[in-house]
Design a protein around this motif. Sequence first.
Motif, short mmCIF file in Angstrom:
data_model
loop_
_atom_site.label_atom_id
_atom_site.label_comp_id
_atom_site.label_asym_id
_atom_site.label_seq_id
_atom_site.Cartn_x
_atom_site.Cartn_y
_atom_site.Cartn_z
N ARG A 95 77.36 52.77 -104.63
CA ARG A 95 78.44 52.93 -103.46
C ARG A 95 78.52 54.22 -103.16
NH1 ARG A 95 81.53 48.96 -106.40
NH2 ARG A 95 82.66 50.76 -107.57
N GLU A 96 78.61 55.18 -104.05
CA GLU A 96 78.99 56.66 -103.83
C GLU A 96 77.93 57.16 -102.70
OE1 GLU A 96 80.62 59.40 -103.08
OE2 GLU A 96 81.45 58.50 -104.40
N ARG A 97 76.65 56.82 -102.97
CA ARG A 97 75.58 57.02 -101.91
C ARG A 97 75.78 56.18 -100.68
NH1 ARG A 97 69.70 58.81 -101.82
NH2 ARG A 97 70.06 58.97 -104.09
N MET A 98 76.32 55.15 -100.65
CA MET A 98 76.59 54.25 -99.46
C MET A 98 77.59 54.81 -98.65
SD MET A 98 75.06 51.44 -98.16
CE MET A 98 74.44 50.35 -99.33
N ARG A 99 78.68 55.14 -99.38
CA ARG A 99 79.60 55.79 -98.96
C ARG A 99 79.53 57.12 -98.15
NH1 ARG A 99 84.10 54.45 -102.56
NH2 ARG A 99 83.19 55.80 -104.02
N ALA A 100 78.54 57.98 -98.70
CA ALA A 100 78.29 59.11 -98.23
C ALA A 100 77.42 58.84 -96.85
CB ALA A 100 77.52 59.94 -98.95
N ALA A 101 76.57 57.88 -96.93
CA ALA A 101 75.81 57.62 -95.62
C ALA A 101 76.66 57.11 -94.50
CB ALA A 101 74.55 56.65 -96.17
N TYR A 102 77.40 56.12 -95.03
CA TYR A 102 78.37 55.92 -93.86
C TYR A 102 79.35 56.70 -93.43
CZ TYR A 102 77.85 50.66 -95.12
OH TYR A 102 77.58 49.40 -95.28
N ARG A 103 79.85 57.80 -94.18
CA ARG A 103 80.52 58.59 -93.40
C ARG A 103 79.85 59.70 -92.68
NH1 ARG A 103 85.03 59.11 -97.55
NH2 ARG A 103 84.00 59.78 -99.32
N ALA A 104 78.62 59.91 -92.92
CA ALA A 104 77.98 60.80 -92.18
C ALA A 104 77.30 60.14 -91.03
CB ALA A 104 76.55 61.16 -93.03
N ALA A 105 77.08 59.05 -90.98
CA ALA A 105 76.42 58.21 -89.54
C ALA A 105 77.69 57.66 -88.86
CB ALA A 105 76.02 56.88 -90.19
N GLY A 106 78.80 57.54 -89.31
CA GLY A 106 80.17 56.88 -88.45
C GLY A 106 80.38 55.43 -88.40
N PRO A 107 81.46 55.02 -88.12
CA PRO A 107 81.75 53.68 -88.17
C PRO A 107 80.83 52.79 -87.17
CG PRO A 107 83.49 55.03 -87.28
CD PRO A 107 82.51 55.80 -87.68
N GLN A 108 80.37 53.30 -86.12
CA GLN A 108 79.96 52.52 -84.82
C GLN A 108 78.29 52.47 -85.73
OE1 GLN A 108 79.71 54.19 -80.95
NE2 GLN A 108 80.21 52.03 -80.41
N ALA A 109 77.84 53.54 -86.24
CA ALA A 109 76.61 53.52 -86.68
C ALA A 109 76.58 52.08 -87.89
CB ALA A 109 76.12 54.61 -87.14
N VAL A 110 77.51 52.12 -88.68
CA VAL A 110 77.66 51.18 -89.70
C VAL A 110 77.77 49.98 -89.39
CG1 VAL A 110 79.24 50.61 -91.54
CG2 VAL A 110 78.95 52.79 -91.23
N ALA A 111 78.46 49.57 -88.14
CA ALA A 111 78.39 48.39 -87.74
C ALA A 111 77.02 47.97 -87.48
CB ALA A 111 79.26 48.18 -86.28
N GLY A 112 76.40 48.88 -86.63
CA GLY A 112 75.04 48.49 -86.08
C GLY A 112 73.92 48.41 -87.37
N PHE A 113 74.00 49.18 -88.41
CA PHE A 113 73.26 48.88 -89.60
C PHE A 113 73.49 47.61 -90.07
CE2 PHE A 113 73.93 49.55 -94.22
CZ PHE A 113 72.52 49.74 -94.49
N ARG A 114 74.58 47.18 -90.07
CA ARG A 114 75.01 45.87 -90.86
C ARG A 114 74.26 44.76 -90.02
NH1 ARG A 114 79.53 45.07 -93.75
NH2 ARG A 114 79.11 42.90 -93.51
N GLN A 115 74.63 45.00 -88.72
CA GLN A 115 73.78 43.89 -87.71
C GLN A 115 72.35 43.77 -87.76
OE1 GLN A 115 75.13 44.71 -83.81
NE2 GLN A 115 77.19 44.10 -83.98
N VAL A 116 71.84 44.92 -87.89
CA VAL A 116 70.10 44.75 -87.87
C VAL A 116 69.82 44.39 -89.14
CG1 VAL A 116 68.09 46.28 -88.09
CG2 VAL A 116 69.97 46.74 -86.40
N LEU A 117 70.54 44.65 -90.49
CA LEU A 117 70.12 44.33 -91.69
C LEU A 117 70.23 42.56 -91.56
CD1 LEU A 117 71.41 46.91 -94.34
CD2 LEU A 117 69.07 46.53 -93.30
N GLU A 118 71.17 42.18 -91.35
CA GLU A 118 71.52 40.70 -91.24
C GLU A 118 70.55 39.95 -90.21
OE1 GLU A 118 75.28 38.80 -90.61
OE2 GLU A 118 76.42 40.32 -91.62
N ALA A 119 70.24 40.55 -89.20
CA ALA A 119 68.98 40.19 -88.44
C ALA A 119 67.72 40.07 -89.04
CB ALA A 119 69.06 40.70 -87.31
N MET A 120 67.53 40.87 -90.19
CA MET A 120 66.23 41.07 -90.76
C MET A 120 65.97 40.17 -91.95
SD MET A 120 64.42 44.80 -91.80
CE MET A 120 65.97 45.32 -91.30
N MET A 121 67.25 39.56 -92.46
CA MET A 121 66.89 38.48 -93.65
C MET A 121 66.32 37.29 -93.08
SD MET A 121 71.05 38.80 -95.07
CE MET A 121 71.73 40.44 -95.00
N ASP A 122 65.67 36.61 -94.18
CA ASP A 122 65.23 35.23 -94.03
C ASP A 122 66.43 34.18 -93.53
OD1 ASP A 122 62.48 35.41 -94.12
OD2 ASP A 122 62.44 35.06 -96.38
#
Lengths: 169, 169
Positions: A127-154
Amino acid sequence: MAQSSSTTIGGENLLFLTDEQLRKGIEAMFFAYRGFTADPDRILEEHGYGRAHHRALHFINRTHGTTVNNLLAILGVTKQSLNRVLRTLIEDGLVESRVGRTDRRERNLYLTEAGCELERALSEAQRERMRAAYRAAGPQAVAGFRQVLEAMMDDEIRGQYASLKDRRK
Amino acid sequence: MAQSSSTTIGGENLLFLTDEQLRKGIEAMFFAYRGFTADPDRILEEHGYGRAHHRALHFINRTHGTTVNNLLAILGVTKQSLNRVLRTLIEDGLVESRVGRTDRRERNLYLTEAGCELERALSEAQRERMRAAYRAAGPQAVAGFRQVLEAMMDDEIRGQYASLKDRRK
DNA sequence: CTTGGAATGTCAACAAGGCTGACATAAAAT
DNA sequence: ATTTTATGTCAGCCTTGTTGACATTCCAAG
């Protein structure tokens, strides 16, 4: 930093998906996953465990009392493979396996006190690494991150992921 | 779908990083990576290869004529481990190993015709999934995706990734 | 009620692909 | 001439996937 050329035509936001851009995404995924697992891996090594143990601990913690079969479906490995990991965790007193109440073929799995402790240490590191990455990238990036990951799943996996998604302790 | 609560205060966009949200991100990463590798894995299996072969093919194609040492640094494995994979690829005529021109201790690695072909099939399968995910999520999500992934890498790795980033065939 | 099949979990053995350590060779650098 | 560097190889270990064989338990059809 990360960028993707896009343009807005008639209100539609279009994306130029060149092979080069896709390849960057592929490599980003590869390298990021290494970072994603690096911290827990270090902790696991101290205890003589591997990633398979981490995954088991994570999802047992996630859904207390889950059965072996349930866990198999989530983890996507054979029962024999999971069993080896589970056996060591049980022997080491991190996981408790209780015979099912209604169906005595089943085993319900629970973390012990010690199991909870290790799980917390592992997930806290991750979580610590994820938190740092999230903070560095910002909330909008986080939303996009999650969207792309979900779309990539089977597709089947996305269902499992979604059904896990909103559960609370 | 993917969401993260955020709020705007005095122009600063803040993010509420609850443990629950971070955990969702962690699980999304886990499941997405499975999808990410699923398609190439199927192709590899037909040829009797594994993910290690894919990684080698990818980065040899990426930087034609790279040396063994170079590849080791990128892949983050030991030379013994890489050598096993490389040996089979060379024996099977997918990779060519030429003695270095300036420094004859080095081996420069190239894909053969057949190697290119397999690499293309693998990366095409992977790109296809990435393309679909990108399209489903949209360009803004893609930018965020890349930002978070970059922030998640180890620092040294991010340097390697960046230096690979803009290279052309 | 019994019996056969299905579900669940365990044990054994094998393979891929990581790892370390030891050692050989060739070429470059000092 | 000696040392260092780059690479390859052999042996052996570990984790974590796989399949096959088997025990236990449940349930449903006869």
